[in-house]
Design an enzyme around this catalytic site. Sequence first.
Site, PDB file in Angstrom:
ATOM      1  N   ASP A 222      16.365  23.766  37.717  1.00  0.00           N
ATOM      2  CA  ASP A 222      17.334  24.656  38.364  1.00  0.00           C
ATOM      3  C   ASP A 222      18.786  24.270  38.117  1.00  0.00           C
ATOM      4  O   ASP A 222      19.686  25.004  38.506  1.00  0.00           O
ATOM      5  CB  ASP A 222      17.087  24.661  39.885  1.00  0.00           C
ATOM      6  CG  ASP A 222      15.859  25.471  40.229  1.00  0.00           C
ATOM      7  OD1 ASP A 222      15.680  26.524  39.603  1.00  0.00           O
ATOM      8  OD2 ASP A 222      15.097  25.055  41.113  1.00  0.00           O
TER       9      ASP A 222
ATOM     10  N   HIS B 127      12.998  15.782  41.836  1.00  0.00           N
ATOM     11  CA  HIS B 127      11.827  16.655  41.807  1.00  0.00           C
ATOM     12  C   HIS B 127      10.667  15.890  42.395  1.00  0.00           C
ATOM     13  O   HIS B 127      10.554  14.681  42.211  1.00  0.00           O
ATOM     14  CB  HIS B 127      11.518  17.051  40.347  1.00  0.00           C
ATOM     15  CG  HIS B 127      10.590  18.210  40.226  1.00  0.00           C
ATOM     16  ND1 HIS B 127       9.231  18.076  40.360  1.00  0.00           N
ATOM     17  CD2 HIS B 127      10.828  19.526  40.003  1.00  0.00           C
ATOM     18  CE1 HIS B 127       8.664  19.270  40.211  1.00  0.00           C
ATOM     19  NE2 HIS B 127       9.617  20.170  39.994  1.00  0.00           N
TER      20      HIS B 127
HETATM   21  N1  ACO Z   1      20.608  14.191  45.818  1.00  0.00           N
HETATM   22  C1  ACO Z   1      20.791  13.001  46.438  1.00  0.00           C
HETATM   23  N2  ACO Z   1      19.778  12.216  46.831  1.00  0.00           N
HETATM   24  C2  ACO Z   1      18.535  12.648  46.606  1.00  0.00           C
HETATM   25  C3  ACO Z   1      18.271  13.877  45.961  1.00  0.00           C
HETATM   26  C4  ACO Z   1      19.368  14.654  45.565  1.00  0.00           C
HETATM   27  N3  ACO Z   1      19.193  15.830  44.949  1.00  0.00           N
HETATM   28  N4  ACO Z   1      16.934  14.069  45.868  1.00  0.00           N
HETATM   29  C5  ACO Z   1      16.373  12.987  46.421  1.00  0.00           C
HETATM   30  N5  ACO Z   1      17.334  12.129  46.873  1.00  0.00           N
HETATM   31  C6  ACO Z   1      17.144  10.814  47.467  1.00  0.00           C
HETATM   32  C7  ACO Z   1      16.665  10.921  48.912  1.00  0.00           C
HETATM   33  O1  ACO Z   1      17.753  10.928  49.814  1.00  0.00           O
HETATM   34  C8  ACO Z   1      15.808   9.697  49.030  1.00  0.00           C
HETATM   35  O2  ACO Z   1      16.675   8.588  49.157  1.00  0.00           O
HETATM   36  P1  ACO Z   1      16.271   7.347  50.129  1.00  0.00           P
HETATM   37  O3  ACO Z   1      15.066   6.741  49.494  1.00  0.00           O
HETATM   38  O4  ACO Z   1      17.490   6.460  50.134  1.00  0.00           O
HETATM   39  O5  ACO Z   1      15.970   7.963  51.476  1.00  0.00           O
HETATM   40  C9  ACO Z   1      15.132   9.558  47.662  1.00  0.00           C
HETATM   41  O6  ACO Z   1      16.071  10.189  46.755  1.00  0.00           O
HETATM   42  C10 ACO Z   1      13.786  10.242  47.571  1.00  0.00           C
HETATM   43  O7  ACO Z   1      13.922  11.584  48.034  1.00  0.00           O
HETATM   44  P2  ACO Z   1      12.736  12.464  48.643  1.00  0.00           P
HETATM   45  O8  ACO Z   1      13.340  13.542  49.494  1.00  0.00           O
HETATM   46  O9  ACO Z   1      11.695  11.576  49.253  1.00  0.00           O
HETATM   47  O10 ACO Z   1      12.080  13.095  47.334  1.00  0.00           O
HETATM   48  P3  ACO Z   1      11.104  14.333  47.298  1.00  0.00           P
HETATM   49  O11 ACO Z   1      10.228  14.131  46.126  1.00  0.00           O
HETATM   50  O12 ACO Z   1      10.468  14.580  48.611  1.00  0.00           O
HETATM   51  O13 ACO Z   1      12.115  15.548  47.055  1.00  0.00           O
HETATM   52  C11 ACO Z   1      13.303  17.336  46.100  1.00  0.00           C
HETATM   53  C12 ACO Z   1      12.184  16.295  45.911  1.00  0.00           C
HETATM   54  C13 ACO Z   1      13.031  18.159  47.372  1.00  0.00           C
HETATM   55  C14 ACO Z   1      13.307  18.278  44.904  1.00  0.00           C
HETATM   56  C15 ACO Z   1      14.656  16.597  46.238  1.00  0.00           C
HETATM   57  O14 ACO Z   1      14.894  15.808  45.081  1.00  0.00           O
HETATM   58  C16 ACO Z   1      15.824  17.549  46.481  1.00  0.00           C
HETATM   59  O15 ACO Z   1      16.075  17.930  47.634  1.00  0.00           O
HETATM   60  N6  ACO Z   1      16.568  17.966  45.387  1.00  0.00           N
HETATM   61  C17 ACO Z   1      17.645  18.899  45.524  1.00  0.00           C
HETATM   62  C18 ACO Z   1      17.106  20.327  45.630  1.00  0.00           C
HETATM   63  C19 ACO Z   1      16.580  20.851  44.309  1.00  0.00           C
HETATM   64  O16 ACO Z   1      17.215  20.752  43.284  1.00  0.00           O
HETATM   65  N7  ACO Z   1      15.374  21.478  44.374  1.00  0.00           N
HETATM   66  C20 ACO Z   1      14.747  22.096  43.202  1.00  0.00           C
HETATM   67  C21 ACO Z   1      13.524  21.389  42.775  1.00  0.00           C
HETATM   68  S1  ACO Z   1      12.854  22.131  41.293  1.00  0.00           S
HETATM   69  C22 ACO Z   1      11.953  23.459  41.818  1.00  0.00           C
HETATM   70  O17 ACO Z   1      11.572  23.574  42.947  1.00  0.00           O
HETATM   71  C23 ACO Z   1      11.659  24.610  40.867  1.00  0.00           C
END
Ligand code: ACO
Length: 429
Positions: A362, A306
Amino acid sequence: MTESLTVRDNRTGVEYDIPITDGTIRAADLGKIKASEDNPGLAVYDPGFVNTASCRSSVTYIDGDKGVLEYRGYPIEQLAEKSSFLEVSYLLVHGALPTKEEYDAWVHEITFHTFVHENIKEFMQGFRYDAHPMGMLMASVGAMSTFYPDAANISDPDNRRLQIIRLIAKMPTLGAWAFRHAQGKPYVYPDNDLSYTGNFLSMLFKMSESKYASDDRIEKALDTLFILHADHEQNASANAVRSVGSTQVDPYSSVAAGVGALFGPLHGGANEAVLRMLRRIGKVENIPAFIEGVKAGNERLMGFGHRVYKNYDPRATIIKQQALNVFEVTGTNPLLNIAMELEKIALEDEYFVKRKLYPNVDFYSGLIYEALEFPPEMFTVLFAIGRTPGWLSQWLELVQDKEQKIARPKQIYTGERGLTFVPRDVRWA
Ligand code: ACO
């Protein structure tokens, strides 16, 4: 001692003292920093407002590192366990919990505003048979401004209160009718003998029976999900509501903008992606290979991570418990075992631990919605019904905030300048 920031403009050598209040500096203070008198002042470039506070708010507090979510100071865990969606709505809108008289009056007023004008029903019936229910909801919420033109009088507190009651009361009616429309079933009128969620379930699922009786555990689960989704401070849809509301338009138009923002896959759609992922994994034995694929960067573990929470999303824990309650009634969903095992493995895995990736709201909500026989298109409609009191609380705060102005950001212009227009007959000759 007032905290401040000293900035030296290397273009001019001039130093500025900028006050720091509540961990922020005022953009207008940066505007005083100029390279020369006729130069525009310094501005900040922040696409997506990632590090810009747009308002002062006392509605919702989030501490993402600690996994804390509070509405008006009350922890979400306590509200989900001991309150009801209508009480939480009262709390969000008014800023304090109701007395017994206030609560009874609030529930009564919302219950008796659930009906909508017959013409709304008629134009909803004009949508195509396969219309997305969020599109139907967005259009009909916006159209309500034409049925209640008095809503334009946003400076009158009594008038504002009436529109807030109407909106919280009528959203389930519109949402349920959008659902029935896709199924080709007759729209069901509200039943004011039932609770807020009991009536919603009746409008969704009633067929020929004279009275629809839902299971208490299902009502409670849906009520809890509404509470968990009721507000989340300055998220994309709240920001849309505030931005449109800053023009002083009526609240129906502002909330329609919120529904539109929530419709986007980056905002309201992740729970559907979780279901698709669990189905693809298929069985518990396939989880280790799936996790290896995620760690190799092939895909993301949906429902994990998140932007704000770097700890367990407090809503996820509560939803997990509600999922178990719902499955007692509906029978278990085989995907639940995969979800629980996936969570267990991910929480122990170094990749997820190091990146502070925890289940978000979610991860389990889609499983509940599926057990209640909602098609995926309806998931966001449920979210919108729950989020309505939050949108309205944000709107109410905005229209009473003397510091707010029409939302009108700056830009960095990157296009051409001063071209000479050549008419078509010359250009194409
Ligand atoms: N699975 C695997 N790796 C992940 C995930 C995930 N779900 N989420 C983040 N990471 C990793 C990234 O690859 C990144 O790794 P790195 O540092 O080696 O490159 C690191 O964790 C940081 O990720 P970011 O994308 O910079 O984090 P950000 O805060 O921008 O993203 C987000 C948040 C978009 C929610 C992300 O965690 C994601 O895509 N999750 C899956 C989708 C999801 O469940 N969305 C619902 C959110 S809740 C809502 O909107 C109501």
